[in-house]
Design an enzyme around this catalytic site. Structure first.
Site, PDB file in Angstrom:
ATOM      1  N   LYS A 148       0.653  -1.398  -0.071  1.00  0.00           N
ATOM      2  CA  LYS A 148      -0.289  -0.476   0.165  1.00  0.00           C
ATOM      3  C   LYS A 148       0.780   1.575  -0.477  1.00  0.00           C
ATOM      4  O   LYS A 148       0.675   2.120  -0.942  1.00  0.00           O
ATOM      5  CB  LYS A 148      -0.687   0.034   1.184  1.00  0.00           C
ATOM      6  CG  LYS A 148      -1.673  -1.035   1.403  1.00  0.00           C
ATOM      7  CD  LYS A 148      -2.932  -0.921   2.279  1.00  0.00           C
ATOM      8  CE  LYS A 148      -3.867  -2.303   2.598  1.00  0.00           C
ATOM      9  NZ  LYS A 148      -4.716  -1.537   4.066  1.00  0.00           N
ATOM     10  N   SER A 166      -1.318   0.339   6.119  1.00  0.00           N
ATOM     11  CA  SER A 166      -1.083   0.172   7.208  1.00  0.00           C
ATOM     12  C   SER A 166      -1.959  -1.942   6.641  1.00  0.00           C
ATOM     13  O   SER A 166      -3.449  -1.116   6.385  1.00  0.00           O
ATOM     14  CB  SER A 166      -1.813   0.778   8.333  1.00  0.00           C
ATOM     15  OG  SER A 166      -1.832  -0.078   9.835  1.00  0.00           O
ATOM     16  N   ASP A 167      -1.913  -2.192   7.369  1.00  0.00           N
ATOM     17  CA  ASP A 167      -3.120  -3.454   7.033  1.00  0.00           C
ATOM     18  C   ASP A 167      -3.300  -4.580   8.663  1.00  0.00           C
ATOM     19  O   ASP A 167      -2.820  -4.533   8.892  1.00  0.00           O
ATOM     20  CB  ASP A 167      -2.052  -4.812   5.947  1.00  0.00           C
ATOM     21  CG  ASP A 167      -3.875  -5.041   5.610  1.00  0.00           C
ATOM     22  OD1 ASP A 167      -4.365  -4.851   5.228  1.00  0.00           O
ATOM     23  OD2 ASP A 167      -3.498  -6.672   5.451  1.00  0.00           O
ATOM     24  N   THR A 168      -4.093  -5.273   8.661  1.00  0.00           N
ATOM     25  CA  THR A 168      -4.801  -5.709  10.071  1.00  0.00           C
ATOM     26  C   THR A 168      -5.003  -7.313   9.012  1.00  0.00           C
ATOM     27  O   THR A 168      -6.117  -7.235   8.800  1.00  0.00           O
ATOM     28  CB  THR A 168      -6.343  -4.677  10.597  1.00  0.00           C
ATOM     29  OG1 THR A 168      -5.797  -3.917  11.266  1.00  0.00           O
ATOM     30  CG2 THR A 168      -6.045  -5.328  11.859  1.00  0.00           C
ATOM     31  N   SER A 189       0.263  -4.656  10.438  1.00  0.00           N
ATOM     32  CA  SER A 189       1.498  -4.009  10.256  1.00  0.00           C
ATOM     33  C   SER A 189       0.866  -2.573   9.737  1.00  0.00           C
ATOM     34  O   SER A 189       0.186  -1.887   9.737  1.00  0.00           O
ATOM     35  CB  SER A 189       2.043  -4.488   9.520  1.00  0.00           C
ATOM     36  OG  SER A 189       3.257  -4.005   8.788  1.00  0.00           O
TER      37      SER A 189
END
Length: 193
Positions: A55, A71-73, A108
């Protein structure tokens, strides 16, 4: 900070935007439209790290010379990542599986500096739900809240009622772990730490 080095948040998430604004830092928002599919055999930690990084790098490629935060979850039950539900039935199945069980939320954060160097942090949070009543699951799904959320729930909304315990980062479960984000921003000189 001059306009050239101003931060870009590579996300369409209003929750991430709201959390990042707590740093009292000027930033722009530029959603990164990338393929977020899990690759065959990809572990949850590798997945969230890769997607957060991709991203940020996708936006950096269009906006060189800027800091970009991605960010990613992922919600992980056992060895399985539970992504965003495709429809109400998928949301119902996810919530039933999470009911009265413990799962992990991995979040992250990746920061790309103006020269393209990437720094990353990972937050891991253990979450345990109480038993979710079937009638509540139906009402929750009807509210529309689960539709754009990993694991079909948002801890900051009605699902927070059913969290029996949480060990780790609450804001990581929401979608942007503030401590880890602050470390990255501080190391980059964007905020004081």
């Amino acid at each position: 900070m001059n306009e050239r080095t101003r931060l870009i948040l590579a996300s369409a998430s209003p929750r991430r935007r709201d959390l990042l604004s707590l740093f009292d830092l000027a930033f722009d928002v530029e959603p990164a439209h990338i393929d977020e599919s899990v690759r065959a055999g990809e572990a949850a930690e590798a997945y969230v790290r890769r997607v957060a990084r991709e991203k940020a790098l996708a936006i950096h490629a269009r906006c060189e010379g800027r800091f970009v935060l991605g960010s990613d979850t992922a919600v992980v039950l056992g060895d399985e990542s539970l992504g965003k539900p495709g429809d109400d039935e998928q949301a119902r199945q996810m919530l039933r599986r999470l009911s009265d069980r413990e799962h992990h939320v991995l979040s992250s954060v990746a920061l790309v500096d103006p020269d393209g160097a990437v720094s990353e942090r990972l937050s891991v949070t253990r979450v345990e739900f109480a038993e979710l009543p079937a009638a509540w699951i139906d009402r929750y799904i009807a509210s529309g809240e689960p539709h754009d959320k990993a694991g079909a729930y948002g801890i900051q909304g009605a699902a927070g009622i059913w969290v029996r315990s949480l060990t780790g980062s609450y804001t990581g479960v929401v979608g942007l772990p503030l401590f880890e984000t602050g470390e990255l921003l501080g190391e980059a000189g964007l905020v004081e730490r």
